[in-house]
Design a protein around this motif. Structure first.
Motif, PDB file in Angstrom:
ATOM      1  N   PRO A   1     -22.651  25.412  62.638  1.00  0.00           N
ATOM      2  CA  PRO A   1     -21.179  25.257  62.203  1.00  0.00           C
ATOM      3  C   PRO A   1     -20.336  26.300  62.507  1.00  0.00           C
ATOM      4  CG  PRO A   1     -22.611  24.829  60.331  1.00  0.00           C
ATOM      5  CD  PRO A   1     -23.498  25.513  61.362  1.00  0.00           C
ATOM      6  N   ALA A   2     -18.829  26.010  62.926  1.00  0.00           N
ATOM      7  CA  ALA A   2     -17.998  27.064  63.230  1.00  0.00           C
ATOM      8  C   ALA A   2     -17.637  27.549  61.959  1.00  0.00           C
ATOM      9  CB  ALA A   2     -16.850  26.381  63.952  1.00  0.00           C
ATOM     10  N   GLY A   3     -16.848  28.833  62.092  1.00  0.00           N
ATOM     11  CA  GLY A   3     -16.168  29.357  60.638  1.00  0.00           C
ATOM     12  C   GLY A   3     -17.130  30.478  60.240  1.00  0.00           C
ATOM     13  N   ALA A   4     -16.853  30.973  59.216  1.00  0.00           N
ATOM     14  CA  ALA A   4     -17.434  31.752  58.307  1.00  0.00           C
ATOM     15  C   ALA A   4     -18.517  30.870  57.351  1.00  0.00           C
ATOM     16  CB  ALA A   4     -16.651  32.514  57.268  1.00  0.00           C
ATOM     17  N   PRO A   5     -19.555  31.462  57.198  1.00  0.00           N
ATOM     18  CA  PRO A   5     -20.614  30.747  56.407  1.00  0.00           C
ATOM     19  C   PRO A   5     -19.966  30.355  55.037  1.00  0.00           C
ATOM     20  CG  PRO A   5     -21.679  32.593  57.384  1.00  0.00           C
ATOM     21  CD  PRO A   5     -20.246  32.751  57.583  1.00  0.00           C
ATOM     22  N   ALA A   6     -19.093  31.249  54.411  1.00  0.00           N
ATOM     23  CA  ALA A   6     -18.554  30.582  53.300  1.00  0.00           C
ATOM     24  C   ALA A   6     -17.819  29.302  53.288  1.00  0.00           C
ATOM     25  CB  ALA A   6     -17.626  31.870  52.685  1.00  0.00           C
ATOM     26  N   SER A   7     -17.365  29.094  54.372  1.00  0.00           N
ATOM     27  CA  SER A   7     -16.531  27.855  54.579  1.00  0.00           C
ATOM     28  C   SER A   7     -17.444  26.573  54.870  1.00  0.00           C
ATOM     29  CB  SER A   7     -15.500  27.839  55.778  1.00  0.00           C
ATOM     30  OG  SER A   7     -16.222  28.063  56.828  1.00  0.00           O
ATOM     31  N   TRP A   8     -18.741  26.685  55.170  1.00  0.00           N
ATOM     32  CA  TRP A   8     -19.676  25.876  55.346  1.00  0.00           C
ATOM     33  C   TRP A   8     -19.928  24.833  54.088  1.00  0.00           C
ATOM     34  CZ3 TRP A   8     -24.137  28.492  58.112  1.00  0.00           C
ATOM     35  CH2 TRP A   8     -23.899  29.140  59.144  1.00  0.00           C
ATOM     36  N   PRO A   9     -20.323  23.470  54.216  1.00  0.00           N
ATOM     37  CA  PRO A   9     -20.716  22.723  53.010  1.00  0.00           C
ATOM     38  C   PRO A   9     -22.000  23.307  52.210  1.00  0.00           C
ATOM     39  CG  PRO A   9     -20.445  21.282  55.098  1.00  0.00           C
ATOM     40  CD  PRO A   9     -20.409  22.881  55.455  1.00  0.00           C
ATOM     41  N   GLN A  10     -21.938  23.246  51.102  1.00  0.00           N
ATOM     42  CA  GLN A  10     -22.906  23.952  50.346  1.00  0.00           C
ATOM     43  C   GLN A  10     -24.400  23.572  50.724  1.00  0.00           C
ATOM     44  OE1 GLN A  10     -22.293  26.096  47.717  1.00  0.00           O
ATOM     45  NE2 GLN A  10     -24.502  26.550  47.862  1.00  0.00           N
ATOM     46  N   ALA A  11     -24.669  22.582  51.305  1.00  0.00           N
ATOM     47  CA  ALA A  11     -26.011  22.428  51.592  1.00  0.00           C
ATOM     48  C   ALA A  11     -26.485  23.168  52.632  1.00  0.00           C
ATOM     49  CB  ALA A  11     -26.247  20.855  51.910  1.00  0.00           C
TER      50      ALA A  11
END
Length: 169
Positions: free
Chosen positions: A97-107
């Protein structure tokens, strides 16, 4: 010279041992069910493709261009064995996914953390249930490899670290 009396018939052919051996092999082979070779080829190609997906995601997450394929294969096998839906979770990270990992969905964060943890610690799981794959080749040692030697043994007597050091002034 050996003379065989005419009343004793001469038997030629298979000995009892050989006959028992043939019967044993026949019995074992009759108990085995036939397995088509296509099943092995399909299973291996599928798992090889899945392993390559795992290594691709792992390279993206770790930022390493080269990851040891033998360690990756063992980590992958443990992760698949311990997580029932690991392949579905892995598919959620393809492409990353794009962006910082903190912005990814929890799963996605959870599976990415699990993959990174397995590579950096060299193990899958916790405590007595952990499956250790590698100690010395774990990625956690890469950051300090130019300064520290990876200890795989005790350099002194047991508990040496608890003694008060000799200080010379």
């Amino acid at each position: 010279m050996l003379v065989i009396p005419p009343s004793v018939p001469r038997v030629s052919g298979v000995s009892r041992r050989r006959l028992l051996g043939y019967l044993g092999v026949g019995l074992v082979s009759s108990l085995m069910s036939p397995i088509p070779l296509k099943a092995f080829a399909a299973e291996n190609s599928s798992s090889a493709a899945d392993l390559e997906k795992f290594l691709l995601v792992s390279r993206g997450l770790t930022g390493k261009r080269y990851l040891n394929p033998q360690i990756g294969e063992r980590l992958f096998a443990l992760l698949v064995k311990r997580e029932a839906n690991f392949m579905q979770q892995l598919a959620a990270l393809q492409p990353l996914p794009a962006g910082a990992p903190a912005s990814w969905p929890q799963a996605q964060q959870d599976i990415a953390r699990q993959i990174l943890q397995s590579w950096y610690l060299g193990k899958v799981g916790e405590g007595a249930d952990a499956g250790v794959v590698s100690y010395e080749k774990a990625l956690m040692f890469d950051a300090v490899s130019d300064v520290l030697v990876i200890r795989s043994y005790c350099p002194n007597r047991p508990g040496y670290w608890a003694s008060r050091p000799d200080v010379a002034l």
